[in-house]
Motif scaffolding. Structure first.
Motif, PDB file in Angstrom:
ATOM      1  N   ILE A 143       0.994  -1.045   0.032  1.00  9.00           N
ATOM      2  CA  ILE A 143       0.084   0.109  -0.109  1.00  9.00           C
ATOM      3  C   ILE A 143       1.025   1.075  -0.051  1.00  9.00           C
ATOM      4  O   ILE A 143       0.643   2.030  -1.006  1.00  9.00           O
ATOM      5  N   VAL A 144       1.732   1.307   0.911  1.00 13.67           N
ATOM      6  CA  VAL A 144       2.777   2.544   1.014  1.00 13.67           C
ATOM      7  C   VAL A 144       3.643   2.568  -0.117  1.00 13.67           C
ATOM      8  O   VAL A 144       3.742   3.746  -0.770  1.00 13.67           O
ATOM      9  N   THR A 145       4.099   1.744  -0.750  1.00 14.28           N
ATOM     10  CA  THR A 145       5.043   1.568  -1.846  1.00 14.28           C
ATOM     11  C   THR A 145       4.259   2.249  -3.231  1.00 14.28           C
ATOM     12  O   THR A 145       4.669   3.154  -3.933  1.00 14.28           O
ATOM     13  N   GLU A 146       3.030   1.880  -3.249  1.00 11.56           N
ATOM     14  CA  GLU A 146       2.374   2.260  -4.514  1.00 11.56           C
ATOM     15  C   GLU A 146       1.987   3.903  -4.256  1.00 11.56           C
ATOM     16  O   GLU A 146       2.281   4.546  -5.308  1.00 11.56           O
ATOM     17  N   LEU A 147       1.511   4.184  -3.124  1.00 12.13           N
ATOM     18  CA  LEU A 147       1.465   5.571  -2.798  1.00 12.13           C
ATOM     19  C   LEU A 147       2.518   6.237  -3.135  1.00 12.13           C
ATOM     20  O   LEU A 147       2.239   7.487  -3.704  1.00 12.13           O
ATOM     21  N   GLU A 148       3.483   6.025  -2.509  1.00 14.84           N
ATOM     22  CA  GLU A 148       4.754   6.683  -2.864  1.00 14.84           C
ATOM     23  C   GLU A 148       5.324   6.799  -4.214  1.00 14.84           C
ATOM     24  O   GLU A 148       5.754   7.951  -4.516  1.00 14.84           O
ATOM     25  N   ARG A 149       5.005   5.780  -5.028  1.00 15.03           N
ATOM     26  CA  ARG A 149       5.299   5.680  -6.133  1.00 15.03           C
ATOM     27  C   ARG A 149       4.475   6.686  -7.114  1.00 15.03           C
ATOM     28  O   ARG A 149       4.981   7.398  -8.217  1.00 15.03           O
ATOM     29  N   ASP A 150       3.341   7.318  -6.736  1.00 16.41           N
ATOM     30  CA  ASP A 150       2.605   8.222  -7.058  1.00 16.41           C
ATOM     31  C   ASP A 150       2.759   9.522  -6.553  1.00 16.41           C
ATOM     32  O   ASP A 150       1.952  10.682  -6.748  1.00 16.41           O
ATOM     33  N   GLY A 151       3.772   9.686  -5.893  1.00 16.90           N
ATOM     34  CA  GLY A 151       4.349  10.994  -5.470  1.00 16.90           C
ATOM     35  C   GLY A 151       3.715  11.506  -3.959  1.00 16.90           C
ATOM     36  O   GLY A 151       3.716  12.864  -3.497  1.00 16.90           O
ATOM     37  N   ILE A 152       3.063  10.714  -3.227  1.00 19.82           N
ATOM     38  CA  ILE A 152       2.321  10.946  -1.897  1.00 19.82           C
ATOM     39  C   ILE A 152       3.295  10.867  -0.879  1.00 19.82           C
ATOM     40  O   ILE A 152       4.050   9.648  -0.725  1.00 19.82           O
ATOM     41  N   ASP A 153       3.419  11.525   0.140  1.00 19.02           N
ATOM     42  CA  ASP A 153       4.284  11.690   1.207  1.00 19.02           C
ATOM     43  C   ASP A 153       3.663  10.691   2.262  1.00 19.02           C
ATOM     44  O   ASP A 153       2.551  11.282   2.709  1.00 19.02           O
ATOM     45  N   CYS A 154       4.242   9.471   2.528  1.00 19.53           N
ATOM     46  CA  CYS A 154       3.551   8.721   3.323  1.00 19.53           C
ATOM     47  C   CYS A 154       4.439   8.718   5.032  1.00 19.53           C
ATOM     48  O   CYS A 154       4.189   7.660   5.534  1.00 19.53           O
ATOM     49  N   SER A 155       5.022   9.394   5.014  1.00 18.62           N
ATOM     50  CA  SER A 155       5.886   9.297   6.255  1.00 18.62           C
ATOM     51  C   SER A 155       4.834   9.445   7.596  1.00 18.62           C
ATOM     52  O   SER A 155       5.401   9.375   8.731  1.00 18.62           O
ATOM     53  N   LEU A 156       3.642   9.945   7.439  1.00 17.61           N
ATOM     54  CA  LEU A 156       2.817   9.827   8.616  1.00 17.61           C
ATOM     55  C   LEU A 156       1.634   8.720   8.587  1.00 17.61           C
ATOM     56  O   LEU A 156       0.964   8.965   9.074  1.00 17.61           O
ATOM     57  N   VAL A 157       1.991   7.970   7.611  1.00 20.22           N
ATOM     58  CA  VAL A 157       1.043   6.571   7.616  1.00 20.22           C
ATOM     59  C   VAL A 157       1.787   5.446   8.741  1.00 20.22           C
ATOM     60  O   VAL A 157       3.002   5.337   8.559  1.00 20.22           O
ATOM     61  N   LEU A 158       0.898   5.488   9.654  1.00 20.22           N
ATOM     62  CA  LEU A 158       1.235   4.760  10.824  1.00 20.22           C
ATOM     63  C   LEU A 158       1.442   3.146  10.554  1.00 20.22           C
ATOM     64  O   LEU A 158       0.461   2.881   9.678  1.00 20.22           O
ATOM     65  N   ARG A 159       1.972   2.336  11.263  1.00 20.28           N
ATOM     66  CA  ARG A 159       2.112   0.842  11.083  1.00 20.28           C
ATOM     67  C   ARG A 159       1.897   0.433  12.295  1.00 20.28           C
ATOM     68  O   ARG A 159       2.131   0.707  13.542  1.00 20.28           O
ATOM     69  N   GLY A 160       0.858  -0.557  12.556  1.00 15.07           N
ATOM     70  CA  GLY A 160       0.565  -1.416  13.692  1.00 15.07           C
ATOM     71  C   GLY A 160      -0.505  -2.501  13.263  1.00 15.07           C
ATOM     72  O   GLY A 160      -1.397  -2.403  12.403  1.00 15.07           O
TER      73      GLY A 160
END
Length: 436
Positions: A143-160
């Protein structure tokens, strides 16, 4: 080199307007360089007088009518969609073979930000940031990899948690419908994580021109929305259906996009415009724009003609006046060529109401994410082209949404800036924003 649209009897008989249409060999060839809106203005499909139709988004959202282009922040769902296309939807106890299968990212806000990010020119330095949560699994990684590939900053996407949210989607090829079976995130956002988000909220919202919410991760969404409200940042809420704390989030919203079934409580009922007004009066004390999506019937937008005016202050009598003006106007509508008329046209129903059609002649593959594409494109216009007229913003959102359903999945059909020239639709020059 062009297409011809001839005006009707009451609009300068015999006048011919040439609409230039460049035809590059891409899947968006019909929508690349269309100067159709200039032609539409000259044939006069709208009524005269003060109206939200031509009012800029900046004027609708601010008492001063001035807004500066800036970054985009979204708080909400990010998940994985597993899409199986079948010849027809199975009956109970059936065993059917899929025609195709694919996996790609999903989730309302994540889809909205993807649509928005893909429309950004490479020369524009707009940041797109997502606040969400995924599991500590390979699905979360994807999920995160695909979003970052589209230029979206996922530094605040939490993991748990052990598993991320995912959705099985059955696409009925015959009926052109989709059925969603959602499995939620194993570990919701905790109070401690909400506090963590709030500790960095100054950095998160610095330079933001819009906050996009879908009502998921409700505590975090509400907390960030309150901070955005205190800073004067417009809040756009995707009110897809009732969710926990959504009523409180809606009280803070400046822009609300919702399906007609949610707004009216039913479908196909009479006096729908009056129900829209009642919905705003009861639930939207701060909203300056309400857009009601109606599936294959397009959308209806309500806004107060006064700069910074509120939707809740619109009266039913305003809508009744609109019906008479609409009937007079439609009687003299131009007859356009088939290809030109396939584009969505925003029509003024009244000074406070704009109705927009749909993009026609599209081969519908899957309607998953059509609403997300619409909302993401509207947020894009607010963020980078706030001087665009409301009608233009709605037309662009409709075009992108229409294009998106030509492919299976919420994101596969979303156009990118380099292959889709939307500037003619918006009628604004993005060069100033690009220089910033």
């Amino acid at each position: 080199d062009g297409m011809v649209a001839r005006t009707g009897a009451n609009n300068n008989p015999g006048q011919t307007i040439i609409v230039k249409l460049v035809r590059p060999a891409t899947r968006f060839q019909r929508y690349r360089d269309i100067r159709w809106r200039d032609a539409k203005r000259r044939v006069g499909v709208r009524a005269e007088g003060v109206s939200v139709y031509d009012r800029s988004l900046a004027a609708l959202l601010s008492d001063t009518g001035k807004r500066v282009a800036g970054d985009v922040v979204g708080v909400g769902a990010a998940c994985l969609d597993c899409l199986a296309s079948v010849e027809k939807y199975p009956q109970a106890d059936d065993k059917v073979r899929s025609l195709s299968f694919k996996q790609e990212g999903g989730g309302n806000t994540a889809n909205c930000l993807t649509a928005l990010s893909r429309l950004l020119p490479k020369t524009l330095k707009t940041r797109v940031r997502l606040v969400s949560k995924v599991g500590e699994d390979s699905t979360g990684d994807a999920i995160v990899t695909e979003l970052e590939r589209d230029g979206i900053d996922c530094s605040l996407v939490l993991r748990g948690g052990e598993t991320s949210a995912f959705t099985y989607i059955i696409v009925d090829e015959k009926a052109k419908t989709r059925t969603c079976i959602h499995t939620p995130l194993a570990q919701p956002v905790t109070d401690a994580e909400v506090n963590e988000i709030l500790e960095g909220v100054d950095d998160l919202l610095a330079g933001a021109s819009i906050l996009v919410l879908d009502g998921r991760h409700a505590d975090a969404s509400l907390a960030v929305a309150k901070c955005a409200k205190s800073r004067g940042i417009p809040i756009l809420v995707d009110a897809e259906k009732p969710r926990p704390l959504l009523d409180q989030i809606l009280k803070l919203a400046d822009i609300v996009v919702a399906p007609e079934s949610f707004v009216t409580g039913d479908e196909g009922s009479k006096k729908t415009r009056e129900k829209y007004i009642r919905f705003a009066a009861e639930l939207l004390p701060s909203a300056k724009l309400l857009v009601v999506t109606r599936g294959s019937e397009g959308s209806v937008a309500l806004a107060n003609p006064e700069p910074g005016g509120l939707v809740k202050d619109i009266k039913p009598a305003d809508m009744k006046t609109a019906d008479r003006r609409r009937d007079d106007r439609l009687g003299s509508s131009p007859v356009m060529s088939h290809e030109l008329s396939s584009l969505p046209v925003a029509v003024e129903e009244s000074a406070c109401c704009v109705r927009t059609g749909v993009l026609r002649d599209i081969c519908v593959a899957d309607t998953t994410g059509a609403g997300d594409a619409f909302i993401g494109t509207l947020a894009f216009t607010v963020a980078v082209a706030p001087s665009a007229p409301l009608a233009s913003a709605l037309e662009l959102a409709t075009v992108v949404s229409g294009i998106s359903i030509s492919s299976v999945g919420a994101r596969s059909g979303l156009p990118r800036a380099e292959e889709f020239n939307y500037r003619y639709l918006l009628q604004v020059n993005l060069s100033a924003a690009e220089r910033e």
